[in-house]
Design an enzyme around this catalytic site. Structure first.
Site, PDB file in Angstrom:
ATOM      1  N   ASP A 103     153.177   6.745  33.723  1.00 57.00           N
ATOM      2  CA  ASP A 103     153.613   5.511  34.113  1.00 57.00           C
ATOM      3  C   ASP A 103     152.355   5.020  34.953  1.00 57.00           C
ATOM      4  O   ASP A 103     152.110   3.651  35.118  1.00 57.00           O
ATOM      5  CB  ASP A 103     155.076   5.613  35.017  1.00 57.00           C
ATOM      6  CG  ASP A 103     154.818   6.863  36.271  1.00 57.00           C
ATOM      7  OD1 ASP A 103     153.906   7.377  36.082  1.00 57.00           O
ATOM      8  OD2 ASP A 103     155.767   6.784  37.049  1.00 57.00           O
ATOM      9  N   ASP A 106     146.483   7.185  39.445  1.00 55.96           N
ATOM     10  CA  ASP A 106     145.783   6.647  40.594  1.00 55.96           C
ATOM     11  C   ASP A 106     144.711   7.448  40.717  1.00 55.96           C
ATOM     12  O   ASP A 106     143.418   6.957  40.364  1.00 55.96           O
ATOM     13  CB  ASP A 106     146.789   6.972  41.796  1.00 55.96           C
ATOM     14  CG  ASP A 106     147.955   5.912  42.175  1.00 55.96           C
ATOM     15  OD1 ASP A 106     147.806   4.806  41.791  1.00 55.96           O
ATOM     16  OD2 ASP A 106     149.087   6.219  42.521  1.00 55.96           O
ATOM     17  N   THR A 107     144.887   8.435  41.401  1.00 55.34           N
ATOM     18  CA  THR A 107     143.427   9.301  41.702  1.00 55.34           C
ATOM     19  C   THR A 107     142.802   9.837  40.676  1.00 55.34           C
ATOM     20  O   THR A 107     141.680   9.925  40.310  1.00 55.34           O
ATOM     21  CB  THR A 107     143.727  10.502  42.687  1.00 55.34           C
ATOM     22  OG1 THR A 107     144.839  11.361  41.914  1.00 55.34           O
ATOM     23  CG2 THR A 107     144.168  10.018  43.925  1.00 55.34           C
ATOM     24  N   THR A 110     146.166  14.385  38.464  1.00 56.29           N
ATOM     25  CA  THR A 110     147.256  14.659  37.385  1.00 56.29           C
ATOM     26  C   THR A 110     146.955  14.411  35.864  1.00 56.29           C
ATOM     27  O   THR A 110     146.945  15.562  35.221  1.00 56.29           O
ATOM     28  CB  THR A 110     148.275  13.986  37.610  1.00 56.29           C
ATOM     29  OG1 THR A 110     148.814  13.761  39.051  1.00 56.29           O
ATOM     30  CG2 THR A 110     149.685  14.271  36.862  1.00 56.29           C
TER      31      THR A 110
HETATM   32  C1  PRP Z   1     152.915   9.915  39.612  1.00 57.44           C
HETATM   33  C2  PRP Z   1     152.560   9.491  38.230  1.00 57.44           C
HETATM   34  C3  PRP Z   1     151.455  10.601  37.972  1.00 57.44           C
HETATM   35  C4  PRP Z   1     150.744  10.582  39.223  1.00 57.44           C
HETATM   36  C5  PRP Z   1     149.636  10.070  39.267  1.00 57.44           C
HETATM   37  O1  PRP Z   1     154.234  10.728  39.609  1.00 57.44           O
HETATM   38  O2  PRP Z   1     153.662   9.789  37.485  1.00 57.44           O
HETATM   39  O3  PRP Z   1     152.132  11.722  37.167  1.00 57.44           O
HETATM   40  O4  PRP Z   1     151.758  10.042  40.210  1.00 57.44           O
HETATM   41  O5  PRP Z   1     148.792  10.137  40.507  1.00 57.44           O
HETATM   42  P1  PRP Z   1     147.451  10.759  40.428  1.00 57.44           P
HETATM   43  O6  PRP Z   1     146.618   9.947  39.456  1.00 57.44           O
HETATM   44  O7  PRP Z   1     146.967  10.348  41.834  1.00 57.44           O
HETATM   45  O8  PRP Z   1     147.411  12.095  40.174  1.00 57.44           O
HETATM   46  P2  PRP Z   1     154.683  11.070  40.817  1.00 57.44           P
HETATM   47  O9  PRP Z   1     154.069  12.303  41.654  1.00 57.44           O
HETATM   48  O10 PRP Z   1     154.989   9.871  41.821  1.00 57.44           O
HETATM   49  O11 PRP Z   1     156.289  11.793  40.436  1.00 57.44           O
HETATM   50  P3  PRP Z   1     157.408  10.956  39.761  1.00 57.44           P
HETATM   51  O12 PRP Z   1     157.034  10.543  38.415  1.00 57.44           O
HETATM   52  O13 PRP Z   1     158.463  12.091  39.651  1.00 57.44           O
HETATM   53  O14 PRP Z   1     157.796   9.840  40.707  1.00 57.44           O
END
Ligand code: PRP
Length: 182
Positions: A103, A106-107, A110
């Site tokens: 979805d 960001d950084t 993940t």
């Molecule tokens: C969000 C998104 C990614 C991650 C991105 O998940 O779905 O997996 O953060 O962040 P990053 O680029 O900084 O790694 P979240 O942890 O919010 O979990 P969720 O989908 O259950 O709300």
């Protein structure tokens, strides 16, 4: 939940119609690219499930889906980026054309971790598709193969994105008011 007249919303960033239109465009790109392939979409729980569902419905090619969940946390020095798989895929991806569906990136920690992990399982190909790219927060460089929207460095809710686990079901994307963030 359809009304944008919610007190915690500063403004709507993208309407339901704008999002549907853009998802349709990206789905057309994917359908063309993988028309001779063996496509599997993999979503990261929970937020990405909403985008995966919307995207898959617009594809004109057969597609499989699978899901995984991750935990991410800071290490002892406080650095972010420690990611582990909390729920793995149900099935092998060997020989398949895989798109990791996010979805938001960001950084990038993940997505980078998951792309490396999934690449090691012998897929025929692997690509990254993200509904949102908040590239101003990027720490690790990452190629996003299919992307719907770049967004500003603000807290957004809707289309799978939550605030304290609420508002994922908004069918538009909105900026949360700063004074609503406790
Ligand atoms: C969000 C998104 C990614 C991650 C991105 O998940 O779905 O997996 O953060 O962040 P990053 O680029 O900084 O790694 P979240 O942890 O919010 O979990 P969720 O989908 O259950 O709300």
């Amino acid at each position: 939940m359809r009304t944008p007249a919610l007190p915690m919303i500063e403004r709507v960033l993208f309407s339901e119609e704008q999002i549907q239109e853009r998802i349709r465009e990206v789905a057309a790109q994917i359908s063309e690219r993988y028309k001779d392939g063996n496509l599997k979409l993999i979503a990261v729980l929970k937020g990405s499930v909403f985008f995966l569902t919307a995207l898959a419905r617009e594809l004109t090619i057969p597609v499989k889906v699978d899901f995984l969940a991750i935990s991410s946390f800071s290490n002892h020095s406080g650095s972010p980026g420690v990611v582990r798989i909390a729920k793995d895929l149900d099935d092998s991806i060997e020989g398949e054309d895989v798109i990791l569906v996010e979805d938001i990136v960001d950084t990038g920690f993940t997505a980078r971790y998951l792309m490396q992990n999934l690449s090691g399982r012998g897929p025929n190909s692997i690509a990254l598709c993200s509904m949102l790219d908040r590239s101003s927060r990027r720490i690790v460089p990452l190629q996003i193969d299919f992307r719907c929207f770049e967004i500003p460095d603000r807290f957004v809710i809707g289309c799978g994105l939550d605030y304290k686990q609420l508002y994922r079901n908004l069918n538009f994307l909105a900026i949360l008011k700063p004074d609503s963030q406790g």
